[in-house]
Design a protein around this motif. Structure first.
Motif, PDB file in Angstrom:
ATOM      1  N   ASP A  40     -22.673  42.645 -50.278  1.00  0.00           N
ATOM      2  CA  ASP A  40     -23.997  42.557 -49.702  1.00  0.00           C
ATOM      3  C   ASP A  40     -24.229  40.732 -49.829  1.00  0.00           C
ATOM      4  O   ASP A  40     -23.915  40.311 -47.952  1.00  0.00           O
ATOM      5  N   ALA A  41     -23.841  40.154 -50.132  1.00  0.00           N
ATOM      6  CA  ALA A  41     -23.200  38.916 -49.520  1.00  0.00           C
ATOM      7  C   ALA A  41     -22.105  38.763 -48.532  1.00  0.00           C
ATOM      8  O   ALA A  41     -22.437  37.872 -47.766  1.00  0.00           O
ATOM      9  N   GLY A  46     -20.348  38.460 -42.131  1.00  0.00           N
ATOM     10  CA  GLY A  46     -19.949  39.411 -40.840  1.00  0.00           C
ATOM     11  C   GLY A  46     -19.454  40.376 -41.787  1.00  0.00           C
ATOM     12  O   GLY A  46     -18.882  41.054 -42.557  1.00  0.00           O
ATOM     13  N   ARG A  47     -19.210  41.448 -40.563  1.00  0.00           N
ATOM     14  CA  ARG A  47     -18.543  42.561 -40.887  1.00  0.00           C
ATOM     15  C   ARG A  47     -17.108  43.251 -41.532  1.00  0.00           C
ATOM     16  O   ARG A  47     -16.647  43.804 -42.777  1.00  0.00           O
ATOM     17  N   ASN A  53     -13.803  41.363 -48.288  1.00  0.00           N
ATOM     18  CA  ASN A  53     -14.391  41.844 -49.783  1.00  0.00           C
ATOM     19  C   ASN A  53     -14.088  43.148 -50.438  1.00  0.00           C
ATOM     20  O   ASN A  53     -13.942  43.213 -51.596  1.00  0.00           O
ATOM     21  N   SER A  54     -15.422  44.053 -50.354  1.00  0.00           N
ATOM     22  CA  SER A  54     -15.010  45.894 -50.660  1.00  0.00           C
ATOM     23  C   SER A  54     -13.462  46.206 -50.479  1.00  0.00           C
ATOM     24  O   SER A  54     -13.244  46.682 -52.265  1.00  0.00           O
ATOM     25  N   LEU A  55     -12.529  45.821 -50.295  1.00  0.00           N
ATOM     26  CA  LEU A  55     -11.054  46.324 -50.333  1.00  0.00           C
ATOM     27  C   LEU A  55     -10.755  45.302 -51.811  1.00  0.00           C
ATOM     28  O   LEU A  55      -9.781  45.664 -52.356  1.00  0.00           O
ATOM     29  N   SER A  56     -10.669  44.458 -51.675  1.00  0.00           N
ATOM     30  CA  SER A  56     -10.696  43.717 -52.931  1.00  0.00           C
ATOM     31  C   SER A  56     -10.657  44.121 -53.946  1.00  0.00           C
ATOM     32  O   SER A  56     -10.316  43.873 -55.455  1.00  0.00           O
ATOM     33  N   GLN A  57     -12.486  44.263 -53.555  1.00  0.00           N
ATOM     34  CA  GLN A  57     -12.954  44.762 -55.242  1.00  0.00           C
ATOM     35  C   GLN A  57     -12.459  46.474 -55.855  1.00  0.00           C
ATOM     36  O   GLN A  57     -12.625  46.240 -56.779  1.00  0.00           O
TER      37      GLN A  57
END
Length: 105
Positions: A40-41, A46-47, A53-57
């Motif tokens: 969310d941060a 930006g999109r 970031n979600s891919l790295s998580q």
């Protein structure tokens, strides 16, 4: 009748392996919440920031190793259920295999 037992043994093996894998890679609620806050941060920037970031998580949660799973064993009841069911299905598969003579030489 042997064909039916063979099909049951194969399905029990597949379910057992799948549930064992799910038990080791399922994150806890705290990890999911931390990931959600981080994404969310980044989405505020930006999109594409949120997407990468979600891919790295996801990559960091995917393969953690057996030691990590054991160290967090008490705080993951869902993972324990998956592992217990996986072991039970693998025991059924071993019993079926033993009855069919798979382990005899």
């Amino acid at each position: 009748m042997h064909t039916l037992w063979l099909i049951i043994g194969i399905q029990a093996t597949v379910l057992g392996c799948t549930l064992l894998f799910a038990g080791f890679v399922t994150p806890s609620e705290a990890e999911i919440e931390a990931t959600r806050r981080s994404c969310d941060a980044e989405r505020q920037k930006g999109r594409w920031h949120g997407f990468f970031n979600s891919l790295s998580q996801v990559g960091s949660y995917r393969f953690r190793g057996l030691s990590f799973a054991i160290s967090h064993w008490p705080e993951r009841p869902q993972s324990r259920k998956f592992v217990y069911l996986g072991v039970a299905f693998l025991a059924v598969a071993a019993a079926v295999g033993f009855a069919l003579g798979v382990f005899s030489s």
